[in-house]
Each structure stands twice: as C-alpha cells, then as structure tokens.
Design an enzyme around this catalytic site. Structure first.
Site, PDB file in Angstrom:
ATOM      1  N   HIS A  12       0.878  -1.409   0.063  1.00 45.51           N
ATOM      2  CA  HIS A  12       0.238   0.029  -0.035  1.00 45.51           C
ATOM      3  C   HIS A  12       0.615   1.433  -0.206  1.00 45.51           C
ATOM      4  CE1 HIS A  12      -2.601   2.816   1.945  1.00 45.51           C
ATOM      5  NE2 HIS A  12      -3.721   2.582   1.156  1.00 45.51           N
ATOM      6  N   GLU A  39       0.490  -0.708  -5.002  1.00 42.91           N
ATOM      7  CA  GLU A  39      -0.192   0.645  -4.977  1.00 42.91           C
ATOM      8  C   GLU A  39      -0.489   1.656  -4.884  1.00 42.91           C
ATOM      9  OE1 GLU A  39      -3.924   3.117  -3.079  1.00 42.91           O
ATOM     10  OE2 GLU A  39      -1.357   2.147  -2.156  1.00 42.91           O
ATOM     11  N   ASP A  41      -1.710   5.776  -6.173  1.00 42.10           N
ATOM     12  CA  ASP A  41      -2.735   6.667  -5.862  1.00 42.10           C
ATOM     13  C   ASP A  41      -2.327   7.531  -7.427  1.00 42.10           C
ATOM     14  OD1 ASP A  41      -5.012   6.067  -3.817  1.00 42.10           O
ATOM     15  OD2 ASP A  41      -2.734   6.433  -2.362  1.00 42.10           O
ATOM     16  N   HIS A  54      -1.249  11.164  -2.202  1.00 42.08           N
ATOM     17  CA  HIS A  54      -2.369   9.791  -1.722  1.00 42.08           C
ATOM     18  C   HIS A  54      -3.364  11.992  -1.825  1.00 42.08           C
ATOM     19  CE1 HIS A  54      -5.957   9.860   0.523  1.00 42.08           C
ATOM     20  NE2 HIS A  54      -5.832   7.953   0.514  1.00 42.08           N
ATOM     21  N   GLU A 113      -5.474   3.899  -8.069  1.00 45.77           N
ATOM     22  CA  GLU A 113      -5.877   4.454  -7.371  1.00 45.77           C
ATOM     23  C   GLU A 113      -6.921   5.328  -8.485  1.00 45.77           C
ATOM     24  OE1 GLU A 113      -8.358   6.040  -3.871  1.00 45.77           O
ATOM     25  OE2 GLU A 113      -6.959   4.541  -3.883  1.00 45.77           O
TER      26      GLU A 113
END
Length: 257
Positions: A12, A39, A41, A54, A113
C-alpha cells in the site's frame, strides 16, 4: 479449517510503514520483500502529468505546500517527499511503471487508484489509459494476464475504464452501501470489490457474495496480524498492507508453508 489459498499481498503506497509513502525507496523495498503487487494513487498536475500523491495537497507528504492540480510538475518536483534524513523525489506514474516492468523477479501487478472528485474529472482516466498504452499495458491479452488493475471509489471512474479498456481488471472501492446487494459493482462492470478491513469484519459474507457474482475481493488496509488471518480464512484475493514483508511472512506461517 477453511483451506482458501492465501491472499496475494499488495504494498500500500509501497512499503510505507518503513519508507515514505509513494517514493521509489518504498516501492523498491516492497519488491525486495516479495510483494505480489504494488498500489499507488494518481493525480493530475496542472500541466497534465500523472503523479503518485494520495492527498489533494502535498502538505502532509512533502516539504512544500499547495494543491497538486494547481501546480506544474516542475513546481511539485522542487520539494522533498522523503522521511527525515531520507530525502526523496516526487514519483511520477511513468517512473513507477518503469520500475514494475524492469523488475526481473516474478511479475508484479500495479494497482492504480484514481482519485475523485478532482478538478479534471474524467481526464484522469483518459491520461491514465494513454500512459498505459505508451507501455503496451492498456490492452492485455486477458484480464488474468494484465499487469495493471485500476481502482476508484468513484463508480463513474470504474465505468470509464471498463468502457474504454474492457480487459483491464477494475476494483470498485468503498464500503457497505456499495456491496450489500452488489448493484453498484454490477452496474459499472467492476471485476472486483474493495471493502475496507473494518467493513469486512462486520460483513464477512462479502467475499463469498462477490465470488458468487464472479468478482474477486481486494481488502484495505490490512496491517494487524488478526486481520491478515481473517482475510485468509474468508478467501480474500488481495490484501493491501503497509507491511508487505511482514504480511507475506504471516501468510506463509498461517498457510503452513
């Protein structure tokens, strides 16, 4: 005892418990620790670059201040994004894609994301698909072989990806209102659901219900060993964690490896 296959581990924002999130050092450590996926963003800069940040602003994660969408790549790159004593540069999606594709051990997936609501709306997904196309990643031979998974809390964002790149796997992130009945995931054609670990603790049937509808489950953010075990017992496919190395070890022990 339930004998589900162990979940695959997604780092993450990288190995973000040990290194500053969304930095090259965090992702390199996650790869060395054996993460199955990474992962990130992504947000758009004022001049149209996708960067791995993020928050809406860089205040929390850098030495500077400002709104990502109101600043150019050069302006954003002037600040430090590392931990104290460990300086780090702003990471672009392009740099992260290069890292993933250059990794010479087992292939890893990149979970991207897209953040919403944002100033540029659907342009984020359009830019993302263009960048993936640049690397030959936008049209995989099948979803199973895709190196990219696109995620969002916004159903409209997932729909844009499914409409433009139907073979890219997608995750509709969110909590119970999205999944109890599954209407949102069905409507946008998401290939997986993405509940938080808090939601999964309260609604343990979500994984089986998703599987019955042909969908995988991606759970975030799974750091507590008790929660790691719960995800294994329930048959979660992917767990996002800030501790990829430790989580891999826990799953190996739980699985009797």
């Amino acid at each position: 005892m339930n004998q589900h296959e162990a979940p695959r581990v997604v780092a993450h924002r990288g190995a973000s418990a040990a290194k500053a999130e969304h930095t090259l050092a965090a992702y390199e450590l996650a790869l060395r620790e054996g993460a199955d996926g990474l992962e990130c963003d992504v947000r758009l800069t004022r001049d149209g670059h996708l960067v791995c940040v993020h928050d809406r602003t860089i205040d929390r994660t850098s030495s500077g201040t400002g709104v990502v969408s109101e600043m150019s790549l050069d302006e954003l790159s002037a600040f430090d994004y590392g931990n104290p004593g460990e300086p780090a540069s702003l990471l672009t999606l392009r740099q992260l894609l290069e890292l993933v594709l250059d990794w010479t051990s087992l292939p890893v997936k990149l979970f991207v994301e897209t953040k919403h609501p944002v100033r540029y709306g659907g342009l984020v997904e359009a830019k993302l698909l263009a960048e993936l196309a640049r690397f030959g990643l936008a049209t995989p031979a099948s979803a199973d072989f895709s190196r990219i998974v696109v995620m969002s809390f916004a159903a409209s964002a997932v729909w844009r990806i499914r409409r433009s790149a139907p073979l890219l796997p997608t995750v509709l992130l969110g909590d119970t209102s999205h999944y109890l009945g599954g209407s949102a995931a069905t409507t946008v054609g998401a290939t997986a659901i993405g509940p938080s670990i808090a939601t999964l603790r309260e609604h343990r049937d979500l994984v089986d219900r998703a599987a019955a509808a042909g969908r995988a489950t991606y759970c975030w953010t799974v750091d507590d060993p008790v929660d790691v075990e719960l995800c294994r017992e329930l048959g979660v496919g992917w767990v996002a964690t800030n501790h990829p190395g430790r989580t891999k070890q826990l799953l190996a022990v739980q699985g009797g490896v």
